[in-house]
Design a protein around this motif. Structure first.
Motif, PDB file in Angstrom:
ATOM      1  N   VAL A  39      81.884  67.146  50.539  1.00 25.75           N
ATOM      2  CA  VAL A  39      80.795  66.351  51.103  1.00 25.75           C
ATOM      3  C   VAL A  39      80.850  64.936  50.539  1.00 25.75           C
TER       4      VAL A  39
ATOM      5  N   HIS B 262      76.610  63.434  59.059  1.00 22.56           N
ATOM      6  CA  HIS B 262      75.353  63.384  59.803  1.00 22.56           C
ATOM      7  C   HIS B 262      75.064  61.964  60.260  1.00 22.56           C
TER       8      HIS B 262
ATOM      9  N   SER C 143      67.586  70.047  55.775  1.00 24.87           N
ATOM     10  CA  SER C 143      68.358  70.852  54.835  1.00 24.87           C
ATOM     11  C   SER C 143      68.304  70.271  53.430  1.00 24.87           C
TER      12      SER C 143
ATOM     13  N   LYS D  48      85.438  70.461  58.044  1.00 21.42           N
ATOM     14  CA  LYS D  48      84.045  70.069  58.200  1.00 21.42           C
ATOM     15  C   LYS D  48      83.420  69.943  56.814  1.00 21.42           C
TER      16      LYS D  48
ATOM     17  N   SER E 143      81.091  70.476  53.928  1.00 21.53           N
ATOM     18  CA  SER E 143      80.088  71.465  53.551  1.00 21.53           C
ATOM     19  C   SER E 143      80.052  71.592  52.043  1.00 21.53           C
ATOM     20  N   LYS E 144      78.870  71.940  51.562  1.00 25.54           N
ATOM     21  CA  LYS E 144      78.691  72.073  50.115  1.00 25.54           C
ATOM     22  C   LYS E 144      79.664  73.085  49.546  1.00 25.54           C
ATOM     23  N   SER E 145      79.839  74.205  50.281  1.00 21.54           N
ATOM     24  CA  SER E 145      80.679  75.268  49.728  1.00 21.54           C
ATOM     25  C   SER E 145      82.131  74.816  49.609  1.00 21.54           C
ATOM     26  N   LYS E 146      82.579  73.948  50.508  1.00 23.53           N
ATOM     27  CA  LYS E 146      83.964  73.466  50.407  1.00 23.53           C
ATOM     28  C   LYS E 146      84.079  72.315  49.408  1.00 23.53           C
TER      29      LYS E 146
ATOM     30  N   HIS F 206      74.818  64.062  54.776  1.00 20.59           N
ATOM     31  CA  HIS F 206      76.095  63.483  54.345  1.00 20.59           C
ATOM     32  C   HIS F 206      76.554  62.468  55.377  1.00 20.59           C
TER      33      HIS F 206
END
Length: 839
Positions: A593, A53, A46, A585, A587-590, A50
């Motif tokens: 990260v 992972h 991807s 979790k 995530s980039k959108s939240k 982060h």
RNA sequence: GCCGAAGUGGCGGAAUUGGCAGACGCGUUAGGUUCAGGACCUAAUGUCCGCAAGGAUGUGGGGGUUCGAAUCCCCCCUUCGGCACCA
């Protein structure tokens, strides 16, 4: 006294290069000693990893390194699950070709993995989007096609409008696309499937052989397979010779059938109503229901609805004529799409019967003779066990016993048979997208669907493609790709333009690692038979069904084709928990990260590894706390400082064997705790993967060591006792470095060298412990009165009960607390406590 | 609805053949060190009462078994995960 700085950046680079040049993780395919195949789920490239992972790879690395120290030959490979939609979407958004985008991401992520110090045999790296890999994914398709396990059919399939492709059932969660959360639609399309449902029973049965799998995952798979046992019964359509089969798990209720329900998709409906007065209203109902989404149709609140077809079926056991309905709660995908309705004993049928005023006939009565069911009193179906009634020759038999008898009766009379149904559907593998392995099929007008001959593989993905999704595969518009000649008859033909689901790529990659460079075969049977099943598989719980079920299926197919000799791919499975930030979790959108590169830069990879392991038990979800990282960093510094401060002493004072007769009180205690700690760490790793408590135990030991070393720093080491003490200190630090090596390998390598050893701590065996040294001479015992702690006594650990009691009775605090009360009972737990029960 | 996992200080968590609840770490407070900040070192740190010694109380809630329960049993609540009109 030297006091080097803990320069983690320099140290980490140094030892990563050392492992690489010494080939610590490079193994050949020979199995000359105990082998251990340690596998982490290969990443999707991807672009950036982060810290969440990291947990997967760090845990895998701890296991690999521990097993190396235990003397195993460890295979630890890595690769890239490189086909898939995000690369294609990125290509659409940024006009970069997916292959370039993917390769860029892989090189970035490779750097990140290396920075963590996680060790792999990079010579075995596989990348699923490269022709030398997907050639063999296509070959696997051909093998399944030859075995009649790959087939094409028209079916109502899940369509994600946003991804512009179909999806397998496993990739639809609550009616939403697993990847993008778009509501999926139903479409009738001609698609390729793998016959995984043929393997349903074996996939279910063999779960029992997977002792090393979490129960949770096995339960999830069992639920997904969804076996139910029952019978298939043929109902004759009145006035014809046709029969409508239906599946039931309750053949004991056959005498209670009062109507039959067909799924709106049932193919027979058309001919039932053709030209009758029912044609219009029934097809109107069918169209309306089929227009609803799966959620609308199947959610709990949905009202049961139906419509009479004007036709009747005959119940084969009693020749009763019952009306045939179409209803929204009957599903075409399950059983035969026809339900024999028994309103008295099935809640759905009951609700339906009440709504449309259909008869309710009781055929099972509760066995306790207190209550007798009457249809008019019933408020819900009676679904419990009982005794058969109104069931002619079966009357009076408990219903459980009646089930096999009734099925036998069906079989004798030829009206039905024993039948097992599974919820598991076949695996839909076609995708209408570009970035996947092309399905190696050519359509010829005269020969039909012809497989591409093995020699012609791979069917290469063309480079120049318009990616914009439009509901058909982008390959459809590439004439050079589409136009082909039929391998059978040589006439002009068209290629299949759908590509394969990426879960096909990942269903066999663990075999390819044994033959990653072999361009003559997908894998070498002899080599995979030596190294597989995988001894330890580590990955996220999100693959509990998808990837893990598909891989089990493919493994069984290979077994049946005699390509391999093992039935299951993964002997032990570990599913690590998620690392969350601010309760969610990453995530980039939240925007939550945590970038591992920043942590590595500031504190080093070892700190990051240690914190990741210390944060919580690895199977549990854990909250990342940036402040918490500092604790791990402090610990490593304390260890570093303690060893470097004594570097000179260790060099000058001879490293003689520890002499127990020279033990001081303190060195004896430290020696004892060295052994306790080694034991604890070994057991925590082996038994429960409790890395967090293993690390805590080492921290405790270091705290003790720091205390011990303070008194030793300024000694001259002229007398034997001091020398012995220093060597106990040396042993404690060497033991710490050894047991920490799998967790924080770089600093341990460096410290091992500073302690005067030749480089390469992973060629040093895992330390043993001395069980005799663990027993303490003295123990502190708790003295309770009526269960409350009133005093504590330090006593010899082998003290006899009488001596102990007299010590207790002479204890000042106990005397005060007893206050003359009478002791009724004395409970003594050796080495732990004494409880005086008084009144 | 069914099945499963979990619930312990301000935070992450530890303790499971029933035996000192809160190991280890973070944070906080006080002191030391430092030009300062940081870093580091020492000590304290569940809550309540108490100057203290000490006492009471405490592992989601309620009951029970036991000399003794975070741990075992029963009932309930909350959170998360899986399955769910599956005949």
């Amino acid at each position: 006294m030297s006091n080097k700085e803990y320069n983690f950046g320099k140290i980490e680079k140094k030892w990563q290069d050392f492992w690489e040049s010494n080939g610590l993780f490079r193994v050949d395919n020979e199995c000359d000693k105990d082998k251990f195949y340690c596998l982490v789920m290969f990443p999707y490239p991807s672009g950036t990893l982060h810290v969440g992972h990291g947990r997967n790879y760090i845990i895998g690395d701890v296991v690999s390194r521990y097993k190396i120290m235990k003397g195993f030959k460890v295979l630890s490979p890595i690769g890239w699950d490189a086909f898939g939609l995000p690369a294609e979407n990125a290509a659409i958004a940024n006009s970069i070709h997916p292959s370039i985008h993917t390769r860029n991401n892989i090189s970035k992520m490779k750097v990140q993995l290396e920075r963590w110090g996680v060790g792999y045999d990079w010579d075995r790296e596989v990348t699923s989007c490269e022709p030398d890999y997907y050639k063999w994914t296509q070959w696997i398709f051909l093998k399944l096609f030859e075995s009649k396990l790959a087939y094409k059919k028209k079916a109502a399939v899940n369509w994600c409008p946003s991804c512009a492709t179909v999806l397998a059932n496993e990739q639809v969660v609550d009616d939403l696309c697993e990847r993008c959360d778009t509501r999926v639609e139903q479409k009738d399309l001609e698609q390729w499937f793998f016959s995984i449902s043929d393997y349903a029973q074996r996939l279910l049965d063999d779960l029992e052989t997977l002792d090393g799998w979490p129960e949770k995952v096995k339960t999830m798979q069992a639920n997904w397979i969804g076996r139910s046992e029952g019978a298939k019964i043929n109902f004759k359509l009145e006035g014809t010779d046709e029969t409508i089969p239906c599946f039931t798990t309750r053949p004991d209720t056959i005498f209670g059938v009062t109507f039959m329900s067909l799924a709106p998709e049932h193919p027979i409906i058309k001919e039932l109503i053709n030209g009758t007065e029912y044609e219009k209203p029934v097809s109107g109902f069918v169209d309306r229901v089929r227009g609803q989404s799966t959620i609308e149709r199947t959610s709990e609140g949905t009202v049961k609805e139906g419509i009479f077809t004007g036709r009747y079926v005959i119940n084969p056991v009693n020749d009763e004529k019952v009306p045939l309905w179409v209803s929204n709660y009957a599903l075409m995908e399950y059983g035969t799409g026809a339900v024999m309705a028994v309103p008295a004993h099935d809640q759905r049928d009951f609700e339906f019967a009440r709504k449309y005023d259909l008869p309710i006939k009781i055929v099972i009565q509760p066995s306790n003779n207190e209550t007798t069911l009457r249809p008019e009193d019933m408020e819900e179906a009676y679904v419990e066990d009982g005794v058969q009634v109104n069931s002619s020759q079966f009357d009076g038999i408990p219903n459980r016993e009646a089930i096999p008898k009734i099925i036998n009766f069906f079989e004798e009379k030829g009206i039905g048979e024993r039948n097992i149904n599974y919820r598991l559907r076949d695996w839909l593998i076609s995708r209408q997208r570009y970035w996947g392995a092309p399905i190696p099929i050519i359509y010829c007008e005269s020969c039909g669907a012809v497989p591409v001959p093995e020699n012609d593989l791979p069917v290469l993905l063309p480079d120049h493609v318009e990616f914009k999704p439009h509901g058909r595969s982008p390959l459809d518009d590439v004439d050079e790709f589409v136009n082909a000649t039929c391998p059978k008859c040589g006439s002009s033909a068209k290629r299949e333009t759908d590509t394969m689901d990426t879960f096909v790529d990942s269903s066999w990659y663990y075999l390819r690692y044994l033959s990653s460079k072999d361009n003559t075969q997908a894998f070498d049977s002899e080599d995979v038979n030596k190294w597989l099943p995988v001894d330890q598989y580590i990955g996220g719980i999100e693959h509990a069904i998808l990837h893990l079920l598909y891989s089990r299926f493919i493994t069984k197919v290979f077994f049946d084709l005699k390509l391999t000799n093992f039935n299951e791919p993964f002997r032990n499975l570990f599913t690590q928990g998620m690392i969350v930030k601010d309760g969610a979790k990453m995530s980039k959108s939240k925007g939550n990260v945590v970038n591992p590169d920043l942590i590595t830069e500031k504190y080093g990879a070892d700190t990051q590894r240690l914190y990741t392991l210390f944060i919580a038990p690895p199977q549990r979800d854990a909250e990342w706390n940036d402040r918490g990282v500092i604790g791990s960093y402090r610990f490593l510094n304390r260890l570093w400082n303690n060893i470097t401060e004594f570097e000179g002493h260790f060099k000058n004072v001879p490293d003689t064997e520890i002499k127990r007769d020279l033990f001081s009180e303190k060195s004896k205690e430290l020696y004892r705790h060295i052994n306790i700690t080694i034991k604890k760490v070994t057991e925590d790793i082996e038994k429960s993967w409790s890395f967090n408590t293993a690390i805590a135990a080492v921290m405790e030991l270091l705290n003790m060591v720091v205390d011990f070393s303070t008194g030793l720093k300024d000694k001259e080491f002229n007398d034997e006792t001091d020398i012995n003490d220093l060597n106990v200190l040396r042993l404690s630090l060497e033991s710490i470095v050894k047991v920490l090596a799998p967790f924080v390998p770089h600093i341990c390598e460096e410290l091992w060298e500073i302690l005067g050893h030749k480089p390469g701590i992973f060629s040093v065996p895992w330390p043993a412990y001395d069980e005799d040294a663990i027993a303490a001479d003295q123990v502190e015992m708790v003295i309770q009165i009526n269960g409350k702690v009133r005093s504590k006594l330090v006593v010899p650990s082998e003290i006899n009960e009488d001596d102990l009691k007299s010590l207790v009775m002479n204890d000042q605090k106990i005397i005060e607390n007893l206050d003359g009360r009478k002791i009724i009972k004395t409970i003594v737990v050796p080495r732990k406590l004494v409880n005086l029960v008084v009144r």
